[in-house]
Enzyme design. Structure first.
Site, PDB file in Angstrom:
ATOM      1  N   CYS A 216      25.012 -34.595  13.761  1.00  0.00           N
ATOM      2  CA  CYS A 216      25.138 -33.411  12.886  1.00  0.00           C
ATOM      3  C   CYS A 216      25.514 -32.203  13.742  1.00  0.00           C
ATOM      4  CB  CYS A 216      23.809 -33.178  12.167  1.00  0.00           C
ATOM      5  SG  CYS A 216      23.583 -31.500  11.546  1.00  0.00           S
TER       6      CYS A 216
ATOM      7  N   SER B 128     -13.857   8.394  -1.395  1.00  0.00           N
ATOM      8  CA  SER B 128     -12.631   7.944  -0.729  1.00  0.00           C
ATOM      9  C   SER B 128     -12.212   9.034   0.272  1.00  0.00           C
ATOM     10  CB  SER B 128     -11.561   7.741  -1.791  1.00  0.00           C
ATOM     11  OG  SER B 128     -10.393   7.296  -1.190  1.00  0.00           O
ATOM     12  N   LEU B 129     -11.040   8.916   0.825  1.00  0.00           N
ATOM     13  CA  LEU B 129     -10.562   9.942   1.763  1.00  0.00           C
ATOM     14  C   LEU B 129      -9.203  10.442   1.307  1.00  0.00           C
ATOM     15  CD1 LEU B 129     -11.323   8.157   5.172  1.00  0.00           C
ATOM     16  CD2 LEU B 129     -12.487  10.168   4.285  1.00  0.00           C
TER      17      LEU B 129
ATOM     18  N   ARG C 107     -17.915  -0.565  -2.846  1.00  0.00           N
ATOM     19  CA  ARG C 107     -17.779   0.812  -3.286  1.00  0.00           C
ATOM     20  C   ARG C 107     -17.644   0.918  -4.803  1.00  0.00           C
ATOM     21  NH1 ARG C 107     -12.951   4.231  -0.946  1.00  0.00           N
ATOM     22  NH2 ARG C 107     -11.806   3.092  -2.517  1.00  0.00           N
TER      23      ARG C 107
ATOM     24  N   CYS D 182      22.314 -31.802   3.979  1.00  0.00           N
ATOM     25  CA  CYS D 182      22.521 -30.884   5.096  1.00  0.00           C
ATOM     26  C   CYS D 182      23.866 -30.184   4.921  1.00  0.00           C
ATOM     27  CB  CYS D 182      22.497 -31.683   6.398  1.00  0.00           C
ATOM     28  SG  CYS D 182      22.725 -30.657   7.865  1.00  0.00           S
TER      29      CYS D 182
ATOM     30  N   LYS E  45      -9.127   3.710  11.424  1.00  0.00           N
ATOM     31  CA  LYS E  45      -9.218   3.448   9.989  1.00  0.00           C
ATOM     32  C   LYS E  45      -9.029   1.953   9.790  1.00  0.00           C
ATOM     33  CE  LYS E  45      -7.664   4.983   5.466  1.00  0.00           C
ATOM     34  NZ  LYS E  45      -7.800   3.674   4.873  1.00  0.00           N
TER      35      LYS E  45
ATOM     36  N   ASP F 155      -8.727  -1.640   8.145  1.00  0.00           N
ATOM     37  CA  ASP F 155      -8.098  -2.064   6.899  1.00  0.00           C
ATOM     38  C   ASP F 155      -8.895  -3.221   6.308  1.00  0.00           C
ATOM     39  OD1 ASP F 155      -6.343  -1.948   4.884  1.00  0.00           O
ATOM     40  OD2 ASP F 155      -4.633  -2.788   5.972  1.00  0.00           O
TER      41      ASP F 155
ATOM     42  N   ASP G  56       0.823  -1.210   0.000  1.00  0.00           N
ATOM     43  CA  ASP G  56       0.000   0.000   0.000  1.00  0.00           C
ATOM     44  C   ASP G  56       0.860   1.264   0.000  1.00  0.00           C
ATOM     45  OD1 ASP G  56      -2.039  -1.706   0.126  1.00  0.00           O
ATOM     46  OD2 ASP G  56      -2.747  -1.147   2.133  1.00  0.00           O
ATOM     47  N   ALA G  57       1.962   1.214   0.778  1.00  0.00           N
ATOM     48  CA  ALA G  57       2.794   2.407   0.913  1.00  0.00           C
ATOM     49  C   ALA G  57       3.439   2.776  -0.428  1.00  0.00           C
ATOM     50  CB  ALA G  57       3.869   2.193   1.965  1.00  0.00           C
TER      51      ALA G  57
ATOM     52  N   LYS H  46      -2.607   8.287   7.952  1.00  0.00           N
ATOM     53  CA  LYS H  46      -2.073   6.953   7.678  1.00  0.00           C
ATOM     54  C   LYS H  46      -0.885   6.659   8.598  1.00  0.00           C
ATOM     55  CE  LYS H  46      -3.148   4.674   4.104  1.00  0.00           C
ATOM     56  NZ  LYS H  46      -3.358   4.665   2.766  1.00  0.00           N
TER      57      LYS H  46
ATOM     58  N   TYR I 296     -19.447   3.190   9.941  1.00  0.00           N
ATOM     59  CA  TYR I 296     -18.848   4.470  10.335  1.00  0.00           C
ATOM     60  C   TYR I 296     -19.404   5.669   9.575  1.00  0.00           C
ATOM     61  CZ  TYR I 296     -15.937   2.831   6.434  1.00  0.00           C
ATOM     62  OH  TYR I 296     -15.504   2.320   5.248  1.00  0.00           O
TER      63      TYR I 296
ATOM     64  N   CYS J 189      25.938 -29.495   7.114  1.00  0.00           N
ATOM     65  CA  CYS J 189      26.778 -29.733   8.294  1.00  0.00           C
ATOM     66  C   CYS J 189      28.172 -30.255   7.937  1.00  0.00           C
ATOM     67  CB  CYS J 189      26.092 -30.708   9.240  1.00  0.00           C
ATOM     68  SG  CYS J 189      25.841 -32.346   8.523  1.00  0.00           S
TER      69      CYS J 189
ATOM     70  N   GLU K 123     -16.906  -0.880   7.077  1.00  0.00           N
ATOM     71  CA  GLU K 123     -15.790  -1.678   6.590  1.00  0.00           C
ATOM     72  C   GLU K 123     -15.975  -3.137   6.966  1.00  0.00           C
ATOM     73  OE1 GLU K 123     -13.885   0.378   5.007  1.00  0.00           O
ATOM     74  OE2 GLU K 123     -11.910  -0.529   4.734  1.00  0.00           O
TER      75      GLU K 123
ATOM     76  N   GLU L 105     -11.971   8.364  14.580  1.00  0.00           N
ATOM     77  CA  GLU L 105     -12.317   6.945  14.431  1.00  0.00           C
ATOM     78  C   GLU L 105     -11.088   6.166  13.996  1.00  0.00           C
ATOM     79  OE1 GLU L 105     -15.385   7.035  11.456  1.00  0.00           O
ATOM     80  OE2 GLU L 105     -16.792   8.071  12.783  1.00  0.00           O
TER      81      GLU L 105
ATOM     82  N   CYS M 277      17.237 -33.384   8.891  1.00  0.00           N
ATOM     83  CA  CYS M 277      18.549 -34.038   8.855  1.00  0.00           C
ATOM     84  C   CYS M 277      18.489 -35.055   9.994  1.00  0.00           C
ATOM     85  CB  CYS M 277      19.648 -33.006   9.106  1.00  0.00           C
ATOM     86  SG  CYS M 277      21.230 -33.773   9.514  1.00  0.00           S
TER      87      CYS M 277
ATOM     88  N   ASP N  25       0.763   4.419  -2.438  1.00  0.00           N
ATOM     89  CA  ASP N  25       0.584   5.794  -1.952  1.00  0.00           C
ATOM     90  C   ASP N  25       1.653   6.707  -2.549  1.00  0.00           C
ATOM     91  OD1 ASP N  25      -1.604   5.272  -0.350  1.00  0.00           O
ATOM     92  OD2 ASP N  25      -0.431   4.929   1.461  1.00  0.00           O
TER      93      ASP N  25
ATOM     94  N   LYS O 238     -13.027  13.265  11.325  1.00  0.00           N
ATOM     95  CA  LYS O 238     -14.146  13.891  10.604  1.00  0.00           C
ATOM     96  C   LYS O 238     -14.606  15.134  11.368  1.00  0.00           C
ATOM     97  CE  LYS O 238     -15.617   9.329   9.076  1.00  0.00           C
ATOM     98  NZ  LYS O 238     -16.506   8.197   9.260  1.00  0.00           N
TER      99      LYS O 238
HETATM  100  S1  IVH Z   1     -15.341   7.391   6.092  1.00  0.00           S
HETATM  101  C1  IVH Z   1     -17.088   9.986   2.869  1.00  0.00           C
HETATM  102  N1  IVH Z   1     -14.399   6.160   8.183  1.00  0.00           N
HETATM  103  O1  IVH Z   1     -10.892   4.107   4.260  1.00  0.00           O
HETATM  104  C2  IVH Z   1     -16.236   9.274   3.871  1.00  0.00           C
HETATM  105  N2  IVH Z   1     -13.699   5.401   6.042  1.00  0.00           N
HETATM  106  O2  IVH Z   1      -9.078   5.453   2.406  1.00  0.00           O
HETATM  107  C3  IVH Z   1     -16.157   7.841   3.615  1.00  0.00           C
HETATM  108  N3  IVH Z   1     -12.205   3.462   6.105  1.00  0.00           N
HETATM  109  O3  IVH Z   1     -13.093   4.209   1.553  1.00  0.00           O
HETATM  110  C4  IVH Z   1     -15.227   7.083   4.400  1.00  0.00           C
HETATM  111  N4  IVH Z   1     -12.163   3.226   8.290  1.00  0.00           N
HETATM  112  O4  IVH Z   1     -13.023   2.059   3.035  1.00  0.00           O
HETATM  113  C5  IVH Z   1     -14.396   6.225   6.842  1.00  0.00           C
HETATM  114  N5  IVH Z   1     -13.675   5.120  10.127  1.00  0.00           N
HETATM  115  C6  IVH Z   1     -13.680   5.197   8.812  1.00  0.00           C
HETATM  116  C7  IVH Z   1     -12.949   4.291   8.016  1.00  0.00           C
HETATM  117  C8  IVH Z   1     -12.969   4.438   6.624  1.00  0.00           C
HETATM  118  C9  IVH Z   1     -11.740   2.740   7.134  1.00  0.00           C
HETATM  119  C10 IVH Z   1     -11.860   3.192   4.714  1.00  0.00           C
HETATM  120  C11 IVH Z   1     -12.997   3.273   3.741  1.00  0.00           C
HETATM  121  C12 IVH Z   1     -12.618   4.377   2.832  1.00  0.00           C
HETATM  122  C13 IVH Z   1     -11.117   4.317   2.899  1.00  0.00           C
HETATM  123  C14 IVH Z   1     -10.460   5.578   2.412  1.00  0.00           C
END
Ligand code: IVH
Length: 685
Positions: A437, A86-87, A141, A413, A120, A122, A37-38, A319, A229, A415, A177, A118, A432, A41, A295
């Site tokens: 040995c 997404s965020l 989604r 082996c 996040k 995974d 993922d990193a 993140k 959430y 050894c 999620e 909140e 072994c 990103d 939020k």
């Molecule tokens: S809110 C309009 N809250 O993170 C806001 N998303 O990288 C919609 N996710 O698509 C998302 N924990 O799949 C929200 N506490 C949380 C979350 C969360 C995980 C995920 C979600 C989102 C993704 C964005």
């Protein structure tokens, strides 16, 4: 021909878009990510930067402007009534502060009067729609506008209610999620490993794959869970003014909201404190998180702040540092353990991941190397999460050099005695089988001195190798008759290190019987079962004299372990070791249980397994409390187990086993109740 900077930026942007789209397809549509993922990103950020410097290069379909992947052909499309956004991300506190400043600027004089913090999760986002209190649809989604209809599969998730409680409105969509709890994931991988099959990379992909099954009974068997959430479409509900109210509303309807973890706070400093506290306990949670989501709590301010094409301005994902990175697999070596087991391991170009530098990682056995298809010379994805041992997840195939050959398990082996490595039918491991040995001998001594066994500080792998090579020791018992004058003559052993080693060896003589037993390298005998045997027999001589039936009669000890223990004590070389240990004055007894006249034997005939840390009891104290009441505390769960006490960070296999055998599970308060009464608390299932 030399290109100008604008042209170079355009070419690079197009290349980044191509790469990101390909990775998106693998991640969202095939649940099989090709990079960590990193790394993804980082590609997106580079593209964002180029587009910020050259706005003319932005295209409407650029991954910076769109969300997720295209809906697949397997599931029917579902148009979201309210788009699933997404965020945007913040990768450090400066970026978080930058976000808060942007909010202030946009709000022109007004300011944010509270944030909802909140976790996040995974996993993968889904929207679950209820009409008049009945679940009618669940969708992924997808690209944010159109997702996939996964209703049948989501309906099998235990924490997604089919019917809402309270006073449900005409329409309510809960967004949240879907994830796989870590214990469930570990148990699934463990059983795949036992069957020699390819294991799953991480809970997220496994959850996604499990949700996208054509056959919903497969989804049902995977133990998925869900946190909601966010509110989607809603008709006929009360007016809300804050996000936190909408969460309380969803919870009142019986939807799973993580209110124990969610925090409504006043200031950005509070937000930072939440993030820091969450980061510190990230690995104590029973599910994976990759950050925190912040939020703006006021819905009026949310409306004023609005959205970009991709994400709300009123929320940000903070993140956490990555726990997966790519690095070069330099080679695959094989180590020989004290019991002769040959374990392949990855020799890596050292990489900083998950808080430490990783240079080696186990590859378990031949089948796992083949299933992962990792080859020396590959770029591989390495994962290191918290205290868990580092793992090689798989190769980055797009970076595999041409002509790279699959790795072949060595036939012999290393050894030096030219002993073949053998693999018995039905066994995943190579061994072994040469008792002399030198590598095995070193492995046995090293294990004897290791933590959990005799715990001799300063007697690790390297020192053991030096000592056996120099003829100072030849087996574990020789540790207690080391000629320290000779050690002092060896290079690298100064007066202080010799004195410390001597003291550590002396101190180890008083370790309890369970540690000694574990240190003896008896096949199949792990530390928990060594404790069980120590408790059952009380001293080493009684255990050595036990018949196979005596051993098999111990609660928690299966026939395979009983056989291995019995055979070990019949072996003459092993008996010699025991005698040398006795002569050296090593303790052969288990700590005696204090019999408190005041406690009643309320647990007579009952066995209680304790897993994870308790607040008021150490492991020994919990065991002593059970024993003092006439009960037993074996190391493993069986049908006969009365209850399993689950503390912090419990053993995944114990919890899973208790679940499958329907053995009652208790928290610490429940444990107190059982100790006091001998009965399960009311309502225990
Ligand atoms: S809110 C309009 N809250 O993170 C806001 N998303 O990288 C919609 N996710 O698509 C998302 N924990 O799949 C929200 N506490 C949380 C979350 C969360 C995980 C995920 C979600 C989102 C993704 C964005």
């Amino acid at each position: 021909m030399r290109s100008n900077p604008a042209e170079a930026a355009a070419v690079r942007a197009e290349e980044l878009r191509r790469q990101i789209r390909a990775h998106n397809q693998a991640y969202y549509e095939q649940d099989a990510p090709t990079i960590p993922d990193a790394a993804w990103d980082a590609l997106l950020r580079e593209l964002q930067q180029i587009e910020a410097e050259h706005p003319e290069l932005i295209t409407p379909d650029s991954p910076t402007q769109t969300v997720g992947g295209a809906p697949s052909a397997t599931f029917a499309p579902v148009e979201h009534a309210v788009p699933m956004m997404s965020l945007d991300n913040a990768f450090d506190l400066d970026e978080l502060k930058g976000w808060a400043e942007r909010l202030d600027r946009r709000l022109e004089g007004r300011s944010v009067d509270g944030y909802e913090c909140e976790l996040k999760y995974d996993g993968l986002a889904i929207s679950v729609r209820y009409e008049n209190g009945e679940m009618v649809q669940a969708a992924t989604r997808g690209n944010g506008r159109v997702g996939e209809d996964v209703t049948a599969n989501v309906a099998t998730i235990a924490t997604v209610p089919a019917t809402l409680s309270g006073e449900p409105p005409a329409v309510v969509e809960a967004r949240g999620e879907v994830f796989m709890p870590i214990a469930t994931f570990d148990a699934l991988n463990e059983s795949l490993r036992e069957r020699g099959e390819k294991t799953y990379a991480n809970p997220r992909n496994t959850a996604a794959g499990s949700l996208r099954q054509k056959d919903s009974s497969v989804t049902a068997s995977r133990g998925l869970a869900w946190w909601s959430y966010q509110l989607g479409e809603v008709v006929g509900a009360p007016e809300f003014t804050r996000h936190s109210e909408t969460m309380a509303y969803l919870e009142a309807l019986g939807l799973p909201v993580n209110s124990a973890e969610n925090r409504t706070v006043g200031t950005l400093d509070d937000v930072i404190a939440f993030i820091e506290a969450t980061l510190a306990r990230r690995h104590d949670l029973p599910y994976e998180i990759d950050g925190a989501v912040i939020k703006v709590d006021s819905l009026a301010l949310q409306r004023d702040l609005g959205f970009t094409s991709k994400a709300p301005r009123w929320a940000i994902a903070f993140k956490f540092p990555p726990e997966e990175k790519t690095t070069l697999l330099r080679d695959i070596h094989v180590s020989i353990g004290g019991k002769g087991k040959a374990t392949p391991f990855a020799v890596l170009e050292p990489v900083f991941v998950g808080g430490s530098t990783v240079g080696m990682a186990t590859l378990h056995n031949e089948d796992q190397v083949a299933a992962k298809d990792v080859r020396p010379g590959d770029t591989v994805i390495v994962r290191k999460a918290g205290d868990v041992i580092p793992e090689v997840l798989g190769p980055v195939l797009s970076e595999r050099p041409e002509g790279l050959k699959p790795w072949v398990f060595p036939t012999h082996c290393s050894c030096g005695l030219n002993t073949p490595l053998t693999r018995a039918e039905g066994d995943a491991a190579h061994y072994c089988l040469n008792a002399v040995c030198p590598l095995q001998i070193d492995g046995r001594i090293e294990h004897f001195a290791s933590r959990g066994a005799m715990d001799i500080e300063g007697l690790g792998e390297r020192t053991v190798q030096i000592f056996t090579k120099a003829g100072i020791i030849a087996d574990a018992a020789d540790i207690y008759s080391i000629d320290f004058d000779r050690v002092g003559e060896l290079e690298g052993f100064g007066e202080i290190s010799v004195r410390n080693l001597r003291a550590a060896i002396e101190e180890s003589k008083s370790r309890p019987l369970g540690n000694l037993l574990f240190g003896l390298n008896i096949r199949h005998l792990g530390s928990a079962n060594a404790e069980v045997l120590a408790g059952a027999f009380g001293d080493l001589d009684a255990l050595a004299a036990a018949s196979l039936d005596d051993l098999a009669a111990v609660d928690g000890i299966g026939p395979i372990i009983a056989e291995a223990v019995h055979a070990w004590f019949q072996n003459e070389t092993n008996r010699d070791i025991i005698e040398k240990l006795r002569a050296a004055g090593v303790n052969f007894t288990a700590p005696t249980v204090e019999v408190d006249e005041n406690v009643e034997a309320v647990l007579e005939g009952k066995s209680i397994v304790v897993t994870g840390g308790l607040e008021a009891y150490s492991r020994d104290e919990a065991q002593a409390a059970i024993n003092a009441r006439g009960g037993k505390s074996p190391g493993s769960v069986s049908k006969k187990t009365f209850a399993v006490v689950v503390g912090a960070d419990p053993g995944a296999s114990k919890v899973t086993k208790a679940e499958s055998l329907e053995v009652p599970m208790l928290d610490e308060a429940g444990f107190e109740h059982v100790l006091a009464t001998g009965e399960l608390p009311e309502g225990t299932t």
